[in-house]
Design a protein around this motif. Structure first.
Motif, PDB file in Angstrom:
ATOM      1  N   GLN A   1      14.023   6.248  -7.781  1.00 22.70           N
ATOM      2  CA  GLN A   1      13.250   6.812  -8.873  1.00 22.70           C
ATOM      3  C   GLN A   1      12.381   7.976  -8.417  1.00 22.70           C
ATOM      4  O   GLN A   1      11.866   8.717  -9.235  1.00 22.70           O
ATOM      5  N   ASP A   2      12.225   8.125  -7.111  1.00 20.41           N
ATOM      6  CA  ASP A   2      11.444   9.231  -6.559  1.00 20.41           C
ATOM      7  C   ASP A   2      12.332  10.472  -6.489  1.00 20.41           C
ATOM      8  O   ASP A   2      13.316  10.493  -5.753  1.00 20.41           O
ATOM      9  N   PRO A   3      12.001  11.514  -7.251  1.00 22.11           N
ATOM     10  CA  PRO A   3      12.877  12.687  -7.283  1.00 22.11           C
ATOM     11  C   PRO A   3      12.986  13.402  -5.934  1.00 22.11           C
ATOM     12  O   PRO A   3      14.037  13.953  -5.623  1.00 22.11           O
TER      13      PRO A   3
ATOM     14  N   ARG B   1       3.450  12.344   0.791  1.00 23.49           N
ATOM     15  CA  ARG B   1       3.137  10.915   0.934  1.00 23.49           C
ATOM     16  C   ARG B   1       1.808  10.706   1.658  1.00 23.49           C
ATOM     17  O   ARG B   1       1.043   9.796   1.338  1.00 23.49           O
ATOM     18  N   GLN B   2       1.512  11.539   2.651  1.00 26.33           N
ATOM     19  CA  GLN B   2       0.254  11.397   3.384  1.00 26.33           C
ATOM     20  C   GLN B   2      -0.939  11.825   2.541  1.00 26.33           C
ATOM     21  O   GLN B   2      -2.041  11.327   2.723  1.00 26.33           O
ATOM     22  N   SER B   3      -0.698  12.749   1.613  1.00 23.26           N
ATOM     23  CA  SER B   3      -1.810  13.210   0.778  1.00 23.26           C
ATOM     24  C   SER B   3      -2.157  12.190  -0.302  1.00 23.26           C
ATOM     25  O   SER B   3      -3.214  12.288  -0.918  1.00 23.26           O
ATOM     26  N   GLY B   4      -1.252  11.257  -0.552  1.00 25.47           N
ATOM     27  CA  GLY B   4      -1.527  10.224  -1.535  1.00 25.47           C
ATOM     28  C   GLY B   4      -1.177  10.588  -2.956  1.00 25.47           C
ATOM     29  O   GLY B   4      -1.544   9.904  -3.889  1.00 25.47           O
ATOM     30  N   VAL B   5      -0.470  11.683  -3.163  1.00 27.74           N
ATOM     31  CA  VAL B   5      -0.087  12.095  -4.507  1.00 27.74           C
ATOM     32  C   VAL B   5       0.932  11.106  -5.074  1.00 27.74           C
ATOM     33  O   VAL B   5       0.862  10.729  -6.234  1.00 27.74           O
ATOM     34  N   PHE B   6       1.912  10.696  -4.256  1.00 22.22           N
ATOM     35  CA  PHE B   6       2.939   9.738  -4.706  1.00 22.22           C
ATOM     36  C   PHE B   6       2.746   8.427  -4.021  1.00 22.22           C
ATOM     37  O   PHE B   6       2.556   8.233  -2.915  1.00 22.22           O
TER      38      PHE B   6
END
Length: 69
Positions: free
Chosen positions: A3-5, A64-69
């Motif tokens: 589901q992750d584009p 991923r490290q920034s926490g957006v997703f």
């Protein structure tokens, strides 16, 4: 995961690299006119496709490290 584009796009990019690599190896093994005409071009396209795939992987790691997703 599907589901992750970004993951899907990376999978497609890696698959593209695999296809280009397989065509290049097949042409090299077969030799002849196809290899003379397209061998270097396929090598350049493979390098470009690998660079794109690596850039996308690094983008996923950064996102991923920034926490957006």
């Amino acid at each position: 995961m599907l589901q992750d584009p970004l993951t899907v796009i990376v999978a497609l990019a890696v698959g593209g690299v695999l296809v280009i690599l397989a065509i290049g190896i097949g042409g090299f093994a077969r030799g002849g006119d196809f290899n003379r005409k397209h061998g270097n071009r396929l090598m350049r396209w493979r390098i470009i496709a690998q660079a794109v795939a690596i850039a996308l992987i690094l983008l996923i790691v950064a996102v991923r490290q920034s926490g957006v997703f």
